[in-house]
Structure formats: C-alpha cells, structure tokens
Design a protein around this motif. Structure first.
Motif, short mmCIF file in Angstrom:
data_model
loop_
_atom_site.label_atom_id
_atom_site.label_comp_id
_atom_site.label_asym_id
_atom_site.label_seq_id
_atom_site.Cartn_x
_atom_site.Cartn_y
_atom_site.Cartn_z
N ASP A 59 0.84 -1.19 0.00
CA ASP A 59 0.00 0.00 0.00
C ASP A 59 0.88 1.25 0.00
O ASP A 59 1.92 1.28 0.65
N PRO A 60 0.47 2.30 -0.70
CA PRO A 60 1.28 3.52 -0.79
C PRO A 60 1.48 4.20 0.56
O PRO A 60 0.59 4.18 1.42
N SER A 61 2.65 4.81 0.74
CA SER A 61 2.97 5.60 1.94
C SER A 61 3.18 7.04 1.49
O SER A 61 4.31 7.52 1.37
N HIS A 62 2.09 7.75 1.26
CA HIS A 62 2.17 9.07 0.62
C HIS A 62 2.99 10.07 1.45
O HIS A 62 3.69 10.91 0.89
N GLY A 63 2.89 9.99 2.76
CA GLY A 63 3.66 10.90 3.59
C GLY A 63 5.16 10.74 3.38
O GLY A 63 5.90 11.73 3.33
N GLN A 64 5.62 9.51 3.25
CA GLN A 64 7.04 9.25 3.00
C GLN A 64 7.47 9.75 1.63
O GLN A 64 8.57 10.28 1.46
N TYR A 65 6.58 9.63 0.64
CA TYR A 65 6.92 10.10 -0.70
C TYR A 65 7.12 11.61 -0.70
O TYR A 65 8.06 12.12 -1.32
N ARG A 66 6.25 12.33 0.00
CA ARG A 66 6.41 13.79 0.09
C ARG A 66 7.70 14.15 0.80
O ARG A 66 8.40 15.09 0.40
N LYS A 67 8.03 13.41 1.85
CA LYS A 67 9.25 13.68 2.63
C LYS A 67 10.49 13.53 1.75
O LYS A 67 11.37 14.41 1.73
N TYR A 68 10.58 12.44 1.01
CA TYR A 68 11.76 12.21 0.18
C TYR A 68 11.77 13.13 -1.04
O TYR A 68 12.84 13.55 -1.51
N SER A 69 10.59 13.45 -1.55
CA SER A 69 10.53 14.39 -2.67
C SER A 69 11.09 15.74 -2.26
O SER A 69 11.86 16.37 -3.01
N GLN A 70 10.76 16.18 -1.06
CA GLN A 70 11.27 17.47 -0.57
C GLN A 70 12.79 17.44 -0.45
O GLN A 70 13.48 18.40 -0.81
N LYS A 71 13.34 16.34 0.04
CA LYS A 71 14.79 16.22 0.16
C LYS A 71 15.47 16.30 -1.21
O LYS A 71 16.49 16.98 -1.38
N ILE A 72 14.86 15.62 -2.19
CA ILE A 72 15.45 15.61 -3.53
C ILE A 72 15.41 17.00 -4.14
O ILE A 72 16.40 17.47 -4.73
N MET A 73 14.30 17.68 -3.98
CA MET A 73 14.18 19.03 -4.55
C MET A 73 15.12 20.01 -3.87
O MET A 73 15.62 20.95 -4.49
N GLU A 74 15.40 19.80 -2.59
CA GLU A 74 16.37 20.65 -1.90
C GLU A 74 17.76 20.45 -2.48
O GLU A 74 18.53 21.41 -2.64
N ILE A 75 18.10 19.22 -2.82
CA ILE A 75 19.40 18.94 -3.44
C ILE A 75 19.48 19.64 -4.80
O ILE A 75 20.47 20.31 -5.12
N LEU A 76 18.43 19.51 -5.60
CA LEU A 76 18.42 20.13 -6.93
C LEU A 76 18.44 21.65 -6.81
O LEU A 76 19.12 22.33 -7.59
N GLY A 77 17.73 22.19 -5.81
CA GLY A 77 17.70 23.63 -5.62
C GLY A 77 19.03 24.21 -5.20
O GLY A 77 19.29 25.40 -5.40
N SER A 78 19.90 23.38 -4.60
CA SER A 78 21.23 23.85 -4.21
C SER A 78 22.15 23.98 -5.42
O SER A 78 23.19 24.64 -5.35
#
Length: 437
Positions: free
Chosen positions: A85-104
């Motif tokens: 079953d999907p864990s949407h909260g975890q997906y948002r958490k990791y998505s934010q980390k990835i976008m922070e890396i790209l934003g740097s």
C-alpha cells in the motif's frame, strides 16, 4: 496551402537543460524500510478492487506491470509479486529532500511531479563545472542522502533532456548535444515521442510513418493535412528536437481538483453527495494553502459505462471554504437530473483563481449580503482551524459531521488532479554523442 515551413531556431542551442527523474521512486522509497525485497517483484498499489498501480519495480515491469494499470490486471501478470500500500507521507518527505538537493545546484528549477524536475544549469557551469560532472554529483548526492537512485538526461532543451533521461533508465546518465538531435531521435518509434498519443501514432502509422526518421522526411504540408495545422507544425518541430519552452521556476495552478472512484457502482445519491462533500473540502484546503480564491467550480461524473459528463459554473463571490465549493458542486450535480445509471466516479475542481486578499464585493444596501459575508467569514475561520488540526493529526483528525455517518464506502481511492504536471515511466553513462557506451 499548409503554410510556411517553420525556420530552424538556433537560440536554444546554448542552453544546458537537465531532466532529473527518479527510478521507480515509490518502490524505491518502500524498499528503504524493506531491504529484503530488493531484487524482487514489488508493486506499489492501493488495495481496493478498483485501485491502480502507482509504481512497479523493474523486475515486475519485465512481466508487463506498469503505472496506472488496474491492480487486478497487475496481479494476473505478476501473481507472485509483493504488493504494498502507498505511503504518501514518506513520498512527500523524500521528494522534498530531492528538490532541496536540486535547488542547491540552481534556482532555475521546475518541479513537474514528486519525483522529476527540469533544471536549467546554463548559469551554473562556470561555478560547478561541466554539465556531466554536475549531473554525476547530483546523482551521487541523491543516493548518499536519500538512498534512492536518479537518472538524468542532458541536452539543449526540455524535450531532448526528457527523452535522454528516459533512454538512460535505469540508473543512468545520457548527454544528447542539441546539434545531434535529429540523429538521436530518428531511430525511435513515433510513439516514443513525448506528447504523441495513441491516436496520433495511429494516424502516422496509417500514413506509413513508423519511425521519427520517417516523419522527419515527410513534407511539412503533408503533416498538416494529416494532423491539422497546429498539430502538424508541432510534430514537425518535435521530431527535429525543437523546443523553445523555458524552465518555469514558479508554476501557477490553473485549477485544483480531486476525484473519487467508488469501490462499486452506486446510484445512492446520499453516498454520491457525501463523496462530493469530502472532495470539496479536500479542494478547499488546497485553495487556502495556496492563498487563493476560486471563482469557478466544476464537477465530473463518470457512469458505469465509462460515459463522462462535466459541468461548470461561475461564482459571483470567490470561494475558499469546502462549504462554498460543495454548495456549487451539489447544485451542478442536481442540475444533471435523475441518474440514468449507476455512477463509478465523481470529481470536483476549483478554477478561475484570484488572490485570497482580493476581497469580496458587497451591496451597499443589502443587509442580507453583509450577513452572508459575516457568516462565510465564520465558516472560513472554522475551516482554517480544521486545516491546523488536519496538518497535525491527518485527515481523520476532524471532518464535517455529515462525513462521520459512514455514507461513503470505506474502500475508495481519492486521487489529486495534477494540472500542468505529469507522471512518466521510469545505464550506462556517456559524455558525448547521442549513443550510450
């Protein structure tokens, strides 16, 4: 006549665009806490009878399982896979980390979904070095800081970068110089072109064009006759790798919506309206989060025969609350009249936005208008308080009393519409040329 042939444009050749796309992102996040499943057939999907596949591991994809496929079909193709079953909260958490890396890396960042983004690194090269080195560093940082894997395509525009990232999967990096765009695209089936759907592919196939190279040799006027003036011009440019779209750092949503698929077809108006009420509150919560006000509401109703009807109405006063959105949605639904058959899906969408602080127009002589304004302000305050509770305790923390009566089947899926966004399908590295080594 079909019009003048578009001139080949050179202005974008100096740009350096990257498309970063996570490999089987949702599966990857789940495997971080289930390492024993690495290398096995894994499918992330809802458990309802009408759920669809969110993502599948490459082992499951080898059996034909793909995103958006009905889970029932996936189970037929991969009966021995592990279904999660999907864990949407975890997906948002990791998505934010990835976008922070790209934003740097650069502030020229356009996020198009939770797991993919475009970067214009033209201005970062002097500071960070050659594009391939930047891409390798991004991939390394993502893996080290999240445990996930990204594939990256590099080229002179968004279309070619997207095609390169798709071709590099899984776990790859591919540089396609803009000067080699036509050679890179020529061998591909026309259906692989980003934006070419089944209908266009069928028209091209019937005309004898099976590869992009064949389309490249087709007369411009012929493409316009076959596909229409606008579509023909678009394909003419697409198959030559021409794409002038910039990386958009701030995307303004033109609409916000949510849909609900019932676990069984229903003609129970009470259940249907309960779903509309829940969707209206979901949409309104997003409106308030964006600090907007909606001046239009639309609904979508799909019956058991997959016939879909959409209706919309303008609002005299901008809406920010679920109550206001629901009143408009319910009125639209009532206007459809008696249901001819059972309903499979309903959706609610808010549109025609203005800033939240744009104010509401009141009549100088109408006391009822003032009373309505005060009443709606109280509702707005109440729902803003609900937002705070929802953020802390989740969607079950507080709901309208109507929704506590259990009128909606508990086995349903609600999906958020992504406007101006897209999900894509999920090597070797090459520093030059359109072919991987």
């Amino acid at each position: 006549m079909g019009g003048a042939v578009p001139r080949q444009r050179e202005s974008s050749r100096d740009r350096v665009i990257m498309h970063v796309d996570m490999d089987a992102f949702f599966v990857g996040v789940e495997l971080l806490t289930r390492p024993e499943l690495v290398g096995r057939q894994v499918v992330v999907a809802g458990s309802g009878p009408r759920s669809v596949v969110l993502s599948a591991s490459y082992e499951a994809r080898a059996l034909g399982v793909g995103s958006a496929m009905p889970t029932t079909k996936a189970r037929q193709l991969a009966p021995h896979a592990v279904y999660i079953d999907p864990s949407h909260g975890q997906y948002r958490k990791y998505s934010q980390k990835i976008m922070e890396i790209l934003g740097s890396v650069t502030d020229q960042l356009e996020q198009v979904s939770v797991d993919e983004a475009f970067l214009d690194v033209t201005g970062a090269i002097r500071r960070l070095g050659p594009p391939v080195g930047i891409a390798r560093d991004i991939r390394r940082r993502i893996t080290e800081e999240t445990g996930l894997v990204a594939s990256i395509g590099i080229s002179s525009n968004k279309f070619l970068a997207k095609m390169a990232s798709t071709g590099s999967k899984p776990d790859g990096l591919w540089l396609v110089p803009g000067s080699m765009a036509e050679q890179f695209l020529a061998p591909l089936p026309v259906r692989k072109l980003w934006g070419v759907g089944e209908k266009t592919a069928r028209i091209l196939h019937d005309a004898g064009f099976d590869t992009v190279g064949a389309v490249q040799e087709a007369p411009y006027s012929l493409l316009q006759r076959r596909l229409g003036k606008a579509a023909g011009a678009h394909l003419y440019e697409l198959c030559r790798g021409i794409d002038e779209r910039p990386v958009v750092t701030e995307r303004v949503e033109k609409s916000m919506g949510a849909e609900h698929t019932f676990s069984y077809d229903t003609d129970d108006v009470r259940e249907i309206k309960s779903a509309l009420l829940q969707l209206s509150h979901d949409v309104a919560r997003r409106i308030r989060a964006a600090e907007r006000r909606a001046y239009g509401v639309a609904i979508k109703v799909r019956d058991e025969n997959f016939h879909t009807v959409s209706r919309a109405r303008a609002l005299e006063q901008g809406a920010t609350t679920g109550r206001e959105v629901y009143e408009a949605a319910a009125r639209l639904f009532d206007d459809l009249g008696p249901l001819p058959c059972r309903i499979r899906l309903v959706g609610v969408r808010a549109e025609r936005f203005d800033a939240h602080d744009a104010g509401r127009q009141l009549s100088l002589w109408d006391q009822a208008s003032e009373d309505t304004f005060v009443h709606e302000a109280e509702w707005g305050q109440a729902e803003s308080t609900m937002d705070l509770i929802w953020a802390k305790f989740g969607p079950s923390g507080l709901r309208p009393a109507t929704l506590l009566e259990g009128t909606i089947s508990p086995r349903y899926e609600r999906k958020q519409e992504k406007v101006d966004g897209s999900r894509t399908s999920d090597g070797q590295e090459s520093e030059e040329g359109p072919s991987r080594q």
